[in-house]
Design a protein around this motif. Structure first.
Motif, PDB file in Angstrom:
ATOM      1  N   VAL A  37     -64.114  49.502 -16.685  1.00  0.00           N
ATOM      2  CA  VAL A  37     -62.958  48.682 -16.287  1.00  0.00           C
ATOM      3  C   VAL A  37     -63.380  47.216 -16.181  1.00  0.00           C
ATOM      4  O   VAL A  37     -62.692  46.317 -16.690  1.00  0.00           O
ATOM      5  N   ALA A  38     -64.512  46.969 -15.534  1.00  0.00           N
ATOM      6  CA  ALA A  38     -64.977  45.588 -15.346  1.00  0.00           C
ATOM      7  C   ALA A  38     -65.309  44.925 -16.684  1.00  0.00           C
ATOM      8  O   ALA A  38     -64.910  43.769 -16.925  1.00  0.00           O
ATOM      9  N   PHE A  39     -66.035  45.624 -17.549  1.00  0.00           N
ATOM     10  CA  PHE A  39     -66.417  45.048 -18.841  1.00  0.00           C
ATOM     11  C   PHE A  39     -65.193  44.750 -19.704  1.00  0.00           C
ATOM     12  O   PHE A  39     -65.118  43.687 -20.327  1.00  0.00           O
ATOM     13  N   THR A  40     -64.240  45.682 -19.756  1.00  0.00           N
ATOM     14  CA  THR A  40     -63.066  45.439 -20.605  1.00  0.00           C
ATOM     15  C   THR A  40     -62.183  44.337 -20.035  1.00  0.00           C
ATOM     16  O   THR A  40     -61.661  43.520 -20.797  1.00  0.00           O
ATOM     17  N   ALA A  41     -62.031  44.305 -18.723  1.00  0.00           N
ATOM     18  CA  ALA A  41     -61.224  43.226 -18.119  1.00  0.00           C
ATOM     19  C   ALA A  41     -61.867  41.865 -18.373  1.00  0.00           C
ATOM     20  O   ALA A  41     -61.174  40.896 -18.714  1.00  0.00           O
ATOM     21  N   ALA A  42     -63.188  41.809 -18.248  1.00  0.00           N
ATOM     22  CA  ALA A  42     -63.890  40.549 -18.524  1.00  0.00           C
ATOM     23  C   ALA A  42     -63.788  40.175 -20.003  1.00  0.00           C
ATOM     24  O   ALA A  42     -63.591  39.001 -20.339  1.00  0.00           O
ATOM     25  N   GLY A  76     -56.458  44.529 -27.876  1.00  0.00           N
ATOM     26  CA  GLY A  76     -55.614  45.704 -27.655  1.00  0.00           C
ATOM     27  C   GLY A  76     -56.416  46.924 -27.249  1.00  0.00           C
ATOM     28  O   GLY A  76     -56.056  47.651 -26.319  1.00  0.00           O
ATOM     29  N   VAL A  77     -57.528  47.150 -27.941  1.00  0.00           N
ATOM     30  CA  VAL A  77     -58.409  48.272 -27.604  1.00  0.00           C
ATOM     31  C   VAL A  77     -58.964  48.098 -26.197  1.00  0.00           C
ATOM     32  O   VAL A  77     -58.978  49.045 -25.402  1.00  0.00           O
ATOM     33  N   ASP A  78     -59.425  46.881 -25.885  1.00  0.00           N
ATOM     34  CA  ASP A  78     -59.949  46.624 -24.545  1.00  0.00           C
ATOM     35  C   ASP A  78     -58.887  46.901 -23.476  1.00  0.00           C
ATOM     36  O   ASP A  78     -59.188  47.475 -22.428  1.00  0.00           O
ATOM     37  N   ALA A  79     -57.644  46.513 -23.736  1.00  0.00           N
ATOM     38  CA  ALA A  79     -56.566  46.733 -22.764  1.00  0.00           C
ATOM     39  C   ALA A  79     -56.290  48.223 -22.580  1.00  0.00           C
ATOM     40  O   ALA A  79     -56.139  48.704 -21.444  1.00  0.00           O
ATOM     41  N   ALA A  83     -57.047  50.313 -19.076  1.00  0.00           N
ATOM     42  CA  ALA A  83     -56.003  51.069 -18.365  1.00  0.00           C
ATOM     43  C   ALA A  83     -56.374  52.543 -18.236  1.00  0.00           C
ATOM     44  O   ALA A  83     -56.263  53.127 -17.152  1.00  0.00           O
ATOM     45  N   PHE A  84     -56.837  53.155 -19.330  1.00  0.00           N
ATOM     46  CA  PHE A  84     -57.185  54.567 -19.272  1.00  0.00           C
ATOM     47  C   PHE A  84     -58.447  54.815 -18.450  1.00  0.00           C
ATOM     48  O   PHE A  84     -58.603  55.895 -17.877  1.00  0.00           O
ATOM     49  N   SER A  85     -59.322  53.837 -18.379  1.00  0.00           N
ATOM     50  CA  SER A  85     -60.499  53.980 -17.514  1.00  0.00           C
ATOM     51  C   SER A  85     -60.086  54.007 -16.049  1.00  0.00           C
ATOM     52  O   SER A  85     -60.602  54.797 -15.259  1.00  0.00           O
ATOM     53  N   ALA A  86     -59.146  53.139 -15.693  1.00  0.00           N
ATOM     54  CA  ALA A  86     -58.653  53.135 -14.314  1.00  0.00           C
ATOM     55  C   ALA A  86     -57.950  54.454 -13.996  1.00  0.00           C
ATOM     56  O   ALA A  86     -58.155  55.026 -12.914  1.00  0.00           O
ATOM     57  N   LEU A  87     -57.154  54.956 -14.926  1.00  0.00           N
ATOM     58  CA  LEU A  87     -56.494  56.248 -14.713  1.00  0.00           C
ATOM     59  C   LEU A  87     -57.500  57.387 -14.630  1.00  0.00           C
ATOM     60  O   LEU A  87     -57.327  58.316 -13.836  1.00  0.00           O
ATOM     61  N   SER A  88     -58.543  57.316 -15.447  1.00  0.00           N
ATOM     62  CA  SER A  88     -59.544  58.390 -15.406  1.00  0.00           C
ATOM     63  C   SER A  88     -60.326  58.377 -14.103  1.00  0.00           C
ATOM     64  O   SER A  88     -60.798  59.422 -13.651  1.00  0.00           O
ATOM     65  N   LEU A  89     -60.471  57.214 -13.481  1.00  0.00           N
ATOM     66  CA  LEU A  89     -61.100  57.156 -12.155  1.00  0.00           C
ATOM     67  C   LEU A  89     -60.298  57.979 -11.152  1.00  0.00           C
ATOM     68  O   LEU A  89     -60.864  58.720 -10.342  1.00  0.00           O
ATOM     69  N   HIS A 112     -61.011  62.833 -23.378  1.00  0.00           N
ATOM     70  CA  HIS A 112     -60.670  61.446 -23.043  1.00  0.00           C
ATOM     71  C   HIS A 112     -61.848  60.520 -23.328  1.00  0.00           C
ATOM     72  O   HIS A 112     -61.682  59.463 -23.941  1.00  0.00           O
ATOM     73  N   ASP A 113     -63.027  60.905 -22.884  1.00  0.00           N
ATOM     74  CA  ASP A 113     -64.215  60.067 -23.072  1.00  0.00           C
ATOM     75  C   ASP A 113     -64.534  59.882 -24.553  1.00  0.00           C
ATOM     76  O   ASP A 113     -64.920  58.786 -24.975  1.00  0.00           O
ATOM     77  N   MET A 114     -64.356  60.921 -25.348  1.00  0.00           N
ATOM     78  CA  MET A 114     -64.614  60.800 -26.791  1.00  0.00           C
ATOM     79  C   MET A 114     -63.603  59.865 -27.460  1.00  0.00           C
ATOM     80  O   MET A 114     -63.977  59.043 -28.294  1.00  0.00           O
ATOM     81  N   VAL A 115     -62.344  59.977 -27.091  1.00  0.00           N
ATOM     82  CA  VAL A 115     -61.315  59.102 -27.680  1.00  0.00           C
ATOM     83  C   VAL A 115     -61.601  57.642 -27.306  1.00  0.00           C
ATOM     84  O   VAL A 115     -61.519  56.742 -28.152  1.00  0.00           O
ATOM     85  N   MET A 116     -61.957  57.392 -26.055  1.00  0.00           N
ATOM     86  CA  MET A 116     -62.268  56.024 -25.626  1.00  0.00           C
ATOM     87  C   MET A 116     -63.512  55.492 -26.350  1.00  0.00           C
ATOM     88  O   MET A 116     -63.559  54.315 -26.728  1.00  0.00           O
ATOM     89  N   THR A 117     -64.499  56.356 -26.561  1.00  0.00           N
ATOM     90  CA  THR A 117     -65.717  55.951 -27.282  1.00  0.00           C
ATOM     91  C   THR A 117     -65.380  55.536 -28.711  1.00  0.00           C
ATOM     92  O   THR A 117     -65.825  54.483 -29.184  1.00  0.00           O
ATOM     93  N   VAL A 118     -64.571  56.339 -29.385  1.00  0.00           N
ATOM     94  CA  VAL A 118     -64.195  56.040 -30.770  1.00  0.00           C
ATOM     95  C   VAL A 118     -63.342  54.776 -30.838  1.00  0.00           C
ATOM     96  O   VAL A 118     -63.535  53.931 -31.727  1.00  0.00           O
ATOM     97  N   LEU A 119     -62.408  54.625 -29.910  1.00  0.00           N
ATOM     98  CA  LEU A 119     -61.602  53.401 -29.873  1.00  0.00           C
ATOM     99  C   LEU A 119     -62.480  52.163 -29.699  1.00  0.00           C
ATOM    100  O   LEU A 119     -62.306  51.162 -30.398  1.00  0.00           O
TER     101      LEU A 119
END
Length: 188
Positions: A37-42, A76-79, A83-89, A112-119
């Motif tokens: 979440v921190a890395f993507t927001a930054a 877009g990918v970062d956003a 969002a999905f990282s915050a939801l997964s928390l 979820h983790d695999m989809v986020m990794t590929v994105l």
């Protein structure tokens, strides 16, 4: 295994107490998701605020992330990943830390983790390709390097891409943790 130890392990499983390795796994999951979440927001913040104008022969040229489809894709990918990282928390906290968590929950977390990794790797790859051409050019097709003229813009986008790669590495680690958790849970 001694009778006392096996009795304790059965009590631990049935009472919902988690082992030290399960707690470490949960802590690692939370830390890596918070970092994502921190890395993507930054990365979003750095990219969106990176803009530079230069004057060449009396003409003003502007460089903005929105002029590049690859950089828009990365934002877009970062956003989405943020969002999905915050939801997964929330998911990790509510569902997986309860006793009696089902194998299906671990599978969906792994998915979820695999989809986020590929994105993340797709966004990083697109931005890296454009960044490379911007910094070094491609002489065979006549594309000159532009980062010599808009260095501030290029450097800020480089920081953004590095932050996005760090998110990718966090999600790669999460996918490995989720897969190992899924495998260990399946053999119980």
């Amino acid at each position: 295994m001694t009778k006392e130890r096996s009795s304790f392990m059965l009590q631990t499983k049935s009472s919902g107490m988690s082992s030290p390795s399960q707690r470490r796994c949960s802590v690692a999951q939370v830390i890596l998701r918070v970092l994502a979440v921190a890395f993507t927001a930054a990365a979003i913040s750095v990219t969106v605020t990176s803009g530079q104008s230069v004057v060449i022969l009396g003409f003003t040229f502007k460089a903005r992330y929105s002029y590049s489809s690859a950089m828009r894709f990365l934002v877009g990918v970062d956003a989405v990943v943020c969002a999905f990282s915050a939801l997964s928390l929330i998911f990790v906290y509510l569902l997986l830390n309860r006793s009696g968590s089902h194998l299906t929950n671990y599978f969906f977390l792994f998915l979820h983790d695999m989809v986020m990794t590929v994105l993340m790797i797709s966004g990083c790859a697109a931005a890296t390709a454009v960044g490379y051409i911007g910094r070094y050019g491609e002489e065979r097709v006549g594309w000159g390097a532009v980062c010599g003229r808009i260095g501030k813009f290029c450097n800020r986008n480089l920081v953004s891409v590095v932050l996005s790669y760090l998110t990718f590495l966090a999600y790669l680690a999460l996918a490995i943790i989720s897969a190992s958790k899924l495998m260990s849970r399946a053999t119980e």
